[in-house]
Motif scaffolding. Structure first.
Motif, PDB file in Angstrom:
ATOM      1  N   CYS A 160       0.850  -1.183   0.000  1.00  0.00           N
ATOM      2  CA  CYS A 160       0.000   0.000   0.000  1.00  0.00           C
ATOM      3  C   CYS A 160       0.892   1.242   0.000  1.00  0.00           C
ATOM      4  O   CYS A 160       1.847   1.323   0.767  1.00  0.00           O
ATOM      5  CB  CYS A 160      -0.917  -0.007   1.220  1.00  0.00           C
ATOM      6  SG  CYS A 160      -1.911   1.482   1.381  1.00  0.00           S
ATOM      7  N   GLN A 161       0.552   2.222  -0.832  1.00  0.00           N
ATOM      8  CA  GLN A 161       1.349   3.452  -0.910  1.00  0.00           C
ATOM      9  C   GLN A 161       1.235   4.299   0.349  1.00  0.00           C
ATOM     10  O   GLN A 161       2.148   5.038   0.679  1.00  0.00           O
ATOM     11  CB  GLN A 161       0.887   4.306  -2.097  1.00  0.00           C
ATOM     12  CG  GLN A 161       1.230   3.751  -3.441  1.00  0.00           C
ATOM     13  CD  GLN A 161       0.925   4.751  -4.527  1.00  0.00           C
ATOM     14  OE1 GLN A 161       1.314   5.905  -4.439  1.00  0.00           O
ATOM     15  NE2 GLN A 161       0.238   4.304  -5.565  1.00  0.00           N
ATOM     16  N   VAL A 162       0.117   4.202   1.058  1.00  0.00           N
ATOM     17  CA  VAL A 162      -0.121   5.076   2.201  1.00  0.00           C
ATOM     18  C   VAL A 162       0.394   4.473   3.500  1.00  0.00           C
ATOM     19  O   VAL A 162       1.175   5.086   4.215  1.00  0.00           O
ATOM     20  CB  VAL A 162      -1.615   5.432   2.307  1.00  0.00           C
ATOM     21  CG1 VAL A 162      -1.889   6.247   3.549  1.00  0.00           C
ATOM     22  CG2 VAL A 162      -2.058   6.189   1.063  1.00  0.00           C
ATOM     23  N   ARG A 174      -0.426  -6.570   1.161  1.00  0.00           N
ATOM     24  CA  ARG A 174      -1.722  -7.226   1.073  1.00  0.00           C
ATOM     25  C   ARG A 174      -1.735  -8.180  -0.105  1.00  0.00           C
ATOM     26  O   ARG A 174      -1.180  -7.895  -1.155  1.00  0.00           O
ATOM     27  CB  ARG A 174      -2.843  -6.196   0.863  1.00  0.00           C
ATOM     28  CG  ARG A 174      -2.915  -5.140   1.927  1.00  0.00           C
ATOM     29  CD  ARG A 174      -3.508  -5.718   3.168  1.00  0.00           C
ATOM     30  NE  ARG A 174      -3.457  -4.714   4.237  1.00  0.00           N
ATOM     31  CZ  ARG A 174      -3.950  -4.906   5.423  1.00  0.00           C
ATOM     32  NH1 ARG A 174      -4.520  -6.039   5.726  1.00  0.00           N
ATOM     33  NH2 ARG A 174      -3.858  -3.980   6.335  1.00  0.00           N
ATOM     34  N   LEU A 175      -2.405  -9.321   0.088  1.00  0.00           N
ATOM     35  CA  LEU A 175      -2.608 -10.243  -1.023  1.00  0.00           C
ATOM     36  C   LEU A 175      -3.610  -9.630  -1.973  1.00  0.00           C
ATOM     37  O   LEU A 175      -4.637  -9.096  -1.556  1.00  0.00           O
ATOM     38  CB  LEU A 175      -3.135 -11.591  -0.525  1.00  0.00           C
ATOM     39  CG  LEU A 175      -2.087 -12.544   0.020  1.00  0.00           C
ATOM     40  CD1 LEU A 175      -2.751 -13.770   0.624  1.00  0.00           C
ATOM     41  CD2 LEU A 175      -1.104 -12.963  -1.054  1.00  0.00           C
ATOM     42  N   VAL A 214      -8.230  -1.842   6.390  1.00  0.00           N
ATOM     43  CA  VAL A 214      -8.348  -1.000   7.584  1.00  0.00           C
ATOM     44  C   VAL A 214      -7.030  -1.055   8.341  1.00  0.00           C
ATOM     45  O   VAL A 214      -6.439  -2.114   8.507  1.00  0.00           O
ATOM     46  CB  VAL A 214      -9.505  -1.498   8.476  1.00  0.00           C
ATOM     47  CG1 VAL A 214      -9.561  -0.720   9.767  1.00  0.00           C
ATOM     48  CG2 VAL A 214     -10.825  -1.398   7.724  1.00  0.00           C
ATOM     49  N   VAL A 215      -6.573   0.116   8.808  1.00  0.00           N
ATOM     50  CA  VAL A 215      -5.360   0.208   9.616  1.00  0.00           C
ATOM     51  C   VAL A 215      -5.714   0.970  10.886  1.00  0.00           C
ATOM     52  O   VAL A 215      -6.237   2.079  10.815  1.00  0.00           O
ATOM     53  CB  VAL A 215      -4.232   0.930   8.847  1.00  0.00           C
ATOM     54  CG1 VAL A 215      -2.998   1.071   9.714  1.00  0.00           C
ATOM     55  CG2 VAL A 215      -3.907   0.194   7.569  1.00  0.00           C
ATOM     56  N   CYS A 226      -7.983   2.785   5.270  1.00  0.00           N
ATOM     57  CA  CYS A 226      -6.769   3.361   4.690  1.00  0.00           C
ATOM     58  C   CYS A 226      -7.097   3.990   3.336  1.00  0.00           C
ATOM     59  O   CYS A 226      -7.753   3.355   2.501  1.00  0.00           O
ATOM     60  CB  CYS A 226      -5.698   2.282   4.532  1.00  0.00           C
ATOM     61  SG  CYS A 226      -4.178   2.889   3.778  1.00  0.00           S
ATOM     62  N   PRO A 227      -6.633   5.216   3.089  1.00  0.00           N
ATOM     63  CA  PRO A 227      -6.901   5.849   1.793  1.00  0.00           C
ATOM     64  C   PRO A 227      -6.130   5.217   0.634  1.00  0.00           C
ATOM     65  O   PRO A 227      -6.372   5.553  -0.523  1.00  0.00           O
ATOM     66  CB  PRO A 227      -6.474   7.304   2.010  1.00  0.00           C
ATOM     67  CG  PRO A 227      -5.552   7.286   3.163  1.00  0.00           C
ATOM     68  CD  PRO A 227      -5.936   6.114   4.008  1.00  0.00           C
TER      69      PRO A 227
END
Length: 107
Positions: A49-51, A56-57, A72-73, A78-79
């Motif tokens: 994830c960039q953010v 993640r699979l 979700v984080v 998460c954006p």
């Protein structure tokens, strides 16, 4: 109390000739599980994830670009979900960084 110091582990060296990558590590788990995890990363089944930076699979979408799944984080959506992964583009990460910098200046 010191039993953790004597855990038996295995050192492994994984080489992917096609990707020109080598991974060296140690595990107290099954080496086959580590091999599967490394394969998922090298075959781009796992995306970053960039953010939030979590891996993640991703489901295979045929020829469509693979997007990071919605996730979700820390209890917040998460954006970086439903966007290109860090391996494919850095535009979202750079935009998010600029937004964070503006918020810091305002406070």
């Amino acid at each position: 109390m010191t039993g953790f110091r004597y855990m038996r582990g295995v050192v492994y060296i994984l080489e992917n000739i096609a990707a020109q990558r080598v991974k060296v590590g140690m595990t107290i788990s099954d080496v086959a599980l580590r091999l599967r995890d490394a394969n998922d990363m090298w075959l781009e089944h796992k995306l970053t994830c960039q953010v939030c930076g979590t891996r993640r699979l991703a489901k295979l979408n045929g020829f469509a670009p693979r997007l990071v799944p919605i996730h979700v984080v820390s209890g917040n959506k998460c954006p970086g979900g439903n966007a290109l992964p860090l391996e494919g583009d850095t535009g979202l990460a750079e935009s998010h960084l600029q937004t964070l910098r503006l918020r810091v200046r305002e406070s």
